[in-house]
Every structure is written in C-alpha cells, then in structure tokens.
Scaffold this active site. Sequence first.
Site, PDB file in Angstrom:
ATOM      1  N   GLY A 164       0.758  -1.247   0.000  1.00  0.00           N
ATOM      2  CA  GLY A 164       0.000   0.000   0.000  1.00  0.00           C
ATOM      3  C   GLY A 164       0.782   1.287   0.000  1.00  0.00           C
ATOM      4  CD  GLU A 174       1.513   0.692   7.330  1.00  0.00           C
ATOM      5  OE1 GLU A 174       1.050   0.728   6.169  1.00  0.00           O
ATOM      6  OE2 GLU A 174       1.404  -0.305   8.038  1.00  0.00           O
ATOM      7  CG  ASP A 175      -1.398   1.791   2.957  1.00  0.00           C
ATOM      8  OD1 ASP A 175      -1.106   1.398   4.114  1.00  0.00           O
ATOM      9  OD2 ASP A 175      -2.003   1.060   2.146  1.00  0.00           O
ATOM     10  CG  ASP A 191      -8.448  -0.019   9.877  1.00  0.00           C
ATOM     11  OD1 ASP A 191      -9.117   0.326  10.853  1.00  0.00           O
ATOM     12  OD2 ASP A 191      -8.964  -0.496   8.856  1.00  0.00           O
ATOM     13  CB  THR A 192      -6.856  -2.638  13.921  1.00  0.00           C
ATOM     14  OG1 THR A 192      -5.813  -3.353  13.248  1.00  0.00           O
ATOM     15  CG2 THR A 192      -8.198  -2.875  13.258  1.00  0.00           C
ATOM     16  N   GLY A 193      -4.083  -0.912  13.898  1.00  0.00           N
ATOM     17  CA  GLY A 193      -2.753  -0.821  14.491  1.00  0.00           C
ATOM     18  C   GLY A 193      -2.118  -2.169  14.760  1.00  0.00           C
ATOM     19  CB  THR A 235      -0.337  -4.596  10.279  1.00  0.00           C
ATOM     20  OG1 THR A 235      -1.409  -5.462   9.922  1.00  0.00           O
ATOM     21  CG2 THR A 235       0.841  -4.834   9.363  1.00  0.00           C
ATOM     22  CG  LEU A 236       2.336   0.837  12.618  1.00  0.00           C
ATOM     23  CD1 LEU A 236       3.318   0.676  11.460  1.00  0.00           C
ATOM     24  CD2 LEU A 236       1.586   2.134  12.492  1.00  0.00           C
ATOM     25  CG  PHE A 269     -13.030  -0.408   2.463  1.00  0.00           C
ATOM     26  CD1 PHE A 269     -11.898  -0.971   3.033  1.00  0.00           C
ATOM     27  CD2 PHE A 269     -13.297  -0.692   1.146  1.00  0.00           C
ATOM     28  CE1 PHE A 269     -11.059  -1.797   2.306  1.00  0.00           C
ATOM     29  CE2 PHE A 269     -12.471  -1.523   0.403  1.00  0.00           C
ATOM     30  CZ  PHE A 269     -11.346  -2.079   0.991  1.00  0.00           C
ATOM     31  CG  ASP A 304      -5.666  -3.779  -1.982  1.00  0.00           C
ATOM     32  OD1 ASP A 304      -5.985  -4.956  -2.216  1.00  0.00           O
ATOM     33  OD2 ASP A 304      -5.187  -3.429  -0.876  1.00  0.00           O
ATOM     34  NE  ARG A 319      -2.140  -3.155  -3.686  1.00  0.00           N
ATOM     35  CZ  ARG A 319      -2.213  -3.152  -2.360  1.00  0.00           C
ATOM     36  NH1 ARG A 319      -2.099  -2.018  -1.704  1.00  0.00           N
ATOM     37  NH2 ARG A 319      -2.408  -4.274  -1.696  1.00  0.00           N
TER      38      ARG A 319
END
Length: 184
Positions: A47, A102-103, A106-108, A110-111, A156, A163, A169
Amino acid sequence: MKVQIEDKEFSCFLEYEKIKKRTRLLGIQINVDYEDKVPVFIGVLNGSFLFMADLMKEVNIPAEVSFIKVSSYHGQETTSGTVKSVIGLDIDLKGRDVIIVEDIIDTGITLSYLVDVLRKHEPASVAICSLLLKPQSLQREIPEITYVGFEISNEFVVGYGLDYRGLGRNLKDIYRYLPVPSET
C-alpha cells in the site's frame, strides 16, 4: 466522481492535489526533524508505494530506503487480526533512525507487530509516517506515530496505493466506499 471496483462503488474522497500538498508538508517536517541525521525510510508494501515515492521526492536530507511486506488484511475490507511477515529487511538498523512509511493505520495490529520486529534490530529511534489514520479504529496504542497526513473516520478507502481485493491501487485519488442503503 465515482468508481466501481468489483461489487463496490466508491466516491472521490481525497483528490491527488490535496494529497500532494499534505505530503509536501510532511516532507518539510521530516527534513527539519532529521536535519543532521541519515534516516532509513522503510515502506510497508504494497500500500505505501505511491505515498513513499511522493514523500521521498520531498525529502532533501540524506536518507536510505528499504521495504518490508507484512499483511493482516488478506484481501478483505477489515483486518483478519493475524499478521504474516512476507518479505524481511535487508538493511542493518542498529543505531539508525528509522521512519516507517505506511499508507493507512487502521487497527494498528500490523503496525504494532512491525514496530516490535524493528525494535529487535536496536535502532536509535523509530517514527511512523502514515498518509491516513483512523483514530476510532485503533486497537493498540502506538506512540511511534509521528507524522500523519489525514485523520479519517472508520470508512473503507481505495486508491493511491490502497486496494480492494488487489484492485484500485493505481487510482490517483483516494475514494471511499459508498454502501448501498438497505431496503426496508
């Protein structure tokens, strides 16, 4: 303007000119904050690639670039909650200043995982630069979030690197999903 991606319709949310102006301001701030340093920018694929490219055009200080690929979406609209590292780092981060690009945050989940992985490499500092942030969606506190282009509601979005099922994308602008009102 509206676009159709598979079974969903999206309307224009952030035009590229606005994204470009905000990215320029983020670049200026990073130039000031890292004036006497040589940071390593780590783009989170897939992303961040468009945002990272435009951001790096605004960074005038010496810098290195690398990429990592992690995912918790697996083609869905919301995170699966499971993080899977796909491509690792190929650069020594010990004692280096790291800026994760980051693009969207959201929830954090992954980060937070990525920050933990990078901390094991003993960098001097870790900062996060994200084009978009959904503050109402955050499930983890992430103090490393330093640079944010736009705060958005829990919608969203696609385009400019983001994507839906791998599509969208390449759209220059960012579009938000328009749910079809349910019939009553």
